[in-house]
Motif scaffolding. Sequence first.
Motif, mmCIF file in Angstrom:
data_model
loop_
_atom_site.group_PDB
_atom_site.id
_atom_site.type_symbol
_atom_site.label_atom_id
_atom_site.label_comp_id
_atom_site.label_asym_id
_atom_site.label_seq_id
_atom_site.Cartn_x
_atom_site.Cartn_y
_atom_site.Cartn_z
ATOM 1 N N ALA A 1 0.823 -1.211 0.000
ATOM 2 C CA ALA A 1 0.000 0.000 0.000
ATOM 3 C C ALA A 1 0.856 1.260 0.000
ATOM 4 O O ALA A 1 0.485 2.285 -0.578
ATOM 5 N N SER A 2 2.017 1.186 0.648
ATOM 6 C CA SER A 2 2.911 2.344 0.700
ATOM 7 C C SER A 2 3.921 2.341 -0.438
ATOM 8 O O SER A 2 4.825 3.172 -0.479
ATOM 9 N N GLN A 3 3.757 1.371 -1.348
ATOM 10 C CA GLN A 3 4.645 1.230 -2.509
ATOM 11 C C GLN A 3 6.099 1.019 -2.109
ATOM 12 O O GLN A 3 7.026 1.437 -2.810
ATOM 13 N N SER A 4 6.295 0.339 -0.958
ATOM 14 C CA SER A 4 7.646 0.058 -0.480
ATOM 15 C C SER A 4 8.204 -1.244 -1.050
ATOM 16 O O SER A 4 9.376 -1.549 -0.870
ATOM 17 N N THR A 5 7.373 -2.038 -1.701
ATOM 18 C CA THR A 5 7.839 -3.275 -2.321
ATOM 19 C C THR A 5 7.038 -3.524 -3.587
ATOM 20 O O THR A 5 5.823 -3.289 -3.626
ATOM 21 N N PRO A 6 7.690 -4.007 -4.652
ATOM 22 C CA PRO A 6 6.964 -4.338 -5.885
ATOM 23 C C PRO A 6 6.445 -5.764 -5.898
ATOM 24 O O PRO A 6 5.724 -6.167 -6.808
ATOM 25 N N ILE A 7 6.808 -6.554 -4.878
ATOM 26 C CA ILE A 7 6.470 -7.980 -4.869
ATOM 27 C C ILE A 7 4.987 -8.181 -4.560
ATOM 28 O O ILE A 7 4.426 -7.518 -3.690
ATOM 29 N N GLU B 1 2.894 -12.864 -7.987
ATOM 30 C CA GLU B 1 4.188 -13.417 -8.398
ATOM 31 C C GLU B 1 4.496 -14.701 -7.632
ATOM 32 O O GLU B 1 5.106 -15.624 -8.176
ATOM 33 N N TYR B 2 4.099 -14.730 -6.362
ATOM 34 C CA TYR B 2 4.395 -15.889 -5.526
ATOM 35 C C TYR B 2 3.138 -16.394 -4.833
ATOM 36 O O TYR B 2 2.342 -15.611 -4.311
ATOM 37 N N THR C 1 7.631 -15.435 5.864
ATOM 38 C CA THR C 1 7.797 -13.999 6.080
ATOM 39 C C THR C 1 8.835 -13.418 5.133
ATOM 40 O O THR C 1 8.685 -12.298 4.634
ATOM 41 N N CYS C 2 9.892 -14.171 4.852
ATOM 42 C CA CYS C 2 10.965 -13.677 3.980
ATOM 43 C C CYS C 2 10.488 -13.407 2.559
ATOM 44 O O CYS C 2 10.765 -12.328 1.996
ATOM 45 N N ILE C 3 9.814 -14.355 1.957
ATOM 46 C CA ILE C 3 9.512 -14.302 0.518
ATOM 47 C C ILE C 3 8.795 -13.022 0.104
ATOM 48 O O ILE C 3 9.266 -12.305 -0.786
ATOM 49 N N PRO C 4 7.654 -12.665 0.710
ATOM 50 C CA PRO C 4 6.946 -11.478 0.235
ATOM 51 C C PRO C 4 7.646 -10.166 0.539
ATOM 52 O O PRO C 4 7.298 -9.127 -0.012
ATOM 53 N N HIS C 5 8.646 -10.203 1.428
ATOM 54 C CA HIS C 5 9.375 -8.985 1.781
ATOM 55 C C HIS C 5 10.706 -8.882 1.057
ATOM 56 O O HIS C 5 11.548 -8.045 1.392
#
Length: 239
Positions: A56-62, A101-102, A190-194
């Motif tokens: 939501a904050s556009q901090s990750t493209p995943i 993506e995942y 927890t790792c994968i989406p971040h």
Amino acid sequence: MNQHIFKTAGQIKKSRIQVKVSSDDLRTLNPKAYINDQILNACFTMAQKSHKQLRASQSTPITAAILHSQFFIKIQTIGTSDRCYYDRWLATQGFHIKDLEYLIIPANARKHWFIAVIDIPEDRIEIYNSLPGHSVEKEVDQITNWWLWYSSELYDTDTDVASCPVIYHHKIRQAEGSNDCGVVASLVATCIPHGLPPTKTIQEKGLNQEGLGKVRAVIKRAIQENNIDPLLSILRTAN
């Protein structure tokens, strides 16, 4: 009996799924106890909430969906007979497969938790099994066959010629005699989406093998305080 109620990531948007965690569930976080599915689902909920906030904050493209443990049970019981069921199941949690993506699937093989990560753009499945001596091949075959069928339904491809490489990761290991497979599953999910590579991150942060035990207290505190950040924080700051 006290209960802590978590909604899935869809708490932010249109989900009806909830996770109820009782005091008995919390006791499965005691040292050497086998962590049950309610605790794991609460961990997956926290990770998904955190991911949604970053999106939501556009901090990750995943874009990733962390499914709950019941999803694998449905793969085992419903199999490849009802695409609409899986579409509805994902939509209930606010997901559409074509936006992802995942797809992160926790699975259980005879009281042993492991994580299957479907990398949709690369069309491959990565398996994180913290106990290499404990075979998960039957369960991995079930997930692979399901994905070949489901993706062929989505993209109108021929399942007879479809293939999907399966890559096994065994370097994240629980300590001998421990029941920390659930801890590993929660950390990997927890790792994968971040955007954190699971093996490298967990090893570098000192959370492999004996180090996994201290994560239990972090999870317990997070559930009791309804705090979605601790698992991600420990992956980023632990030594």
